[in-house]
Design an enzyme around this catalytic site. Structure first.
Site, PDB file in Angstrom:
ATOM      1  N   ILE A  43       0.870  -1.177   0.000  1.00 30.41           N
ATOM      2  CA  ILE A  43       0.000   0.000   0.000  1.00 30.41           C
ATOM      3  C   ILE A  43       0.910   1.230   0.000  1.00 30.41           C
ATOM      4  CG2 ILE A  43      -1.834   1.226   1.234  1.00 30.41           C
ATOM      5  CD1 ILE A  43      -2.476  -1.520   2.622  1.00 30.41           C
ATOM      6  N   GLU A  44       0.952   1.897  -1.158  1.00 30.50           N
ATOM      7  CA  GLU A  44       1.877   3.025  -1.291  1.00 30.50           C
ATOM      8  C   GLU A  44       1.230   4.330  -0.834  1.00 30.50           C
ATOM      9  OE1 GLU A  44       3.421   2.690  -5.299  1.00 30.50           O
ATOM     10  OE2 GLU A  44       4.695   1.015  -4.658  1.00 30.50           O
ATOM     11  N   CYS A  53       4.790  -2.456   2.969  1.00 29.54           N
ATOM     12  CA  CYS A  53       4.998  -3.629   2.113  1.00 29.54           C
ATOM     13  C   CYS A  53       3.902  -4.665   2.348  1.00 29.54           C
ATOM     14  CB  CYS A  53       6.337  -4.285   2.432  1.00 29.54           C
ATOM     15  SG  CYS A  53       7.773  -3.348   1.917  1.00 29.54           S
ATOM     16  N   GLU A  55       4.162  -7.846   2.926  1.00 26.89           N
ATOM     17  CA  GLU A  55       4.439  -8.765   4.033  1.00 26.89           C
ATOM     18  C   GLU A  55       3.970  -8.163   5.355  1.00 26.89           C
ATOM     19  OE1 GLU A  55       6.410  -7.679   1.646  1.00 26.89           O
ATOM     20  OE2 GLU A  55       8.107  -9.020   1.288  1.00 26.89           O
ATOM     21  N   CYS A  86      12.042  -7.348   1.710  1.00 30.22           N
ATOM     22  CA  CYS A  86      13.037  -6.305   2.002  1.00 30.22           C
ATOM     23  C   CYS A  86      13.558  -6.504   3.432  1.00 30.22           C
ATOM     24  CB  CYS A  86      12.415  -4.916   1.830  1.00 30.22           C
ATOM     25  SG  CYS A  86      11.342  -4.424   3.199  1.00 30.22           S
ATOM     26  N   CYS A  89      11.032  -5.909   6.276  1.00 32.86           N
ATOM     27  CA  CYS A  89      10.052  -7.004   6.400  1.00 32.86           C
ATOM     28  C   CYS A  89      10.685  -8.252   6.997  1.00 32.86           C
ATOM     29  CB  CYS A  89       9.408  -7.305   5.051  1.00 32.86           C
ATOM     30  SG  CYS A  89       8.247  -5.995   4.574  1.00 32.86           S
TER      31      CYS A  89
END
Ligand code: THU
Length: 132
Positions: A43-44, A53, A55, A86, A89
């Site tokens: 969700i940006e 992110c 995850e 990343c 995460c």
């Protein structure tokens, strides 16, 4: 729930990815020790650093429902390659999933890792305890 089913759940989660900036869709599905599954997507945000992110979305959904023990997490993206979690995460997976499996898929092909393999020499809640 087998790993292939978990991968399919991660693709379901990816359907809701909100990615107007990167256009990079990611999906995740967490399998908890109690057998429940929570999906997530990235969700940006217009303020890029506020992006979450996939995850972490899935993990936070699980934890917010009282499920704090991760057995496995599957991660997928809309690309034709494996997408690994990343660093942030990996650390969040570590908090709730010491020793869990991390399943990375491309299409329906998947690879299974122990979290330790992708996050060696880790730091977790136990390290904060005074007498170990
Ligand atoms: N992204 C994830 O959702 N998970 C990862 O582990 C890697 C990165 C997202 C964040 C951002 O929305 C986009 O992918 C590009 O970085």
């Amino acid at each position: 729930m087998d790993y292939l089913e978990l991968v399919k759940k991660a693709y379901e989660g990816m359907e809701n990815a909100y990615v107007p900036y990167s256009k990079f869709k990611v999906g995740a599905a967490v399998l908890t020790k109690s057998g429940k599954v929570y999906t997530g997507c990235n969700i940006e945000n217009a303020s890029y650093g506020a992006t979450n992110c996939a995850e972490r979305t899935a993990i936070f959904k699980a934890v917010s429902e009282g499920e704090k023990e991760i057995e496995a997490i599957a991660i997928v993206s809309a690309t034709e390659d494996y997408t690994f979690p990343c660093g942030i995460c990996r650390q969040v997976i570590r908090e709730f999933g010491k020793g869990c499996k991390v399943i990375i898929a491309k299409g329906l092909e998947y690879r299974v890792f122990d979290l330790n393999e992708i996050l060696p020499y880790d730091f977790g809640p136990e390290d904060l305890l005074e007498d170990k």
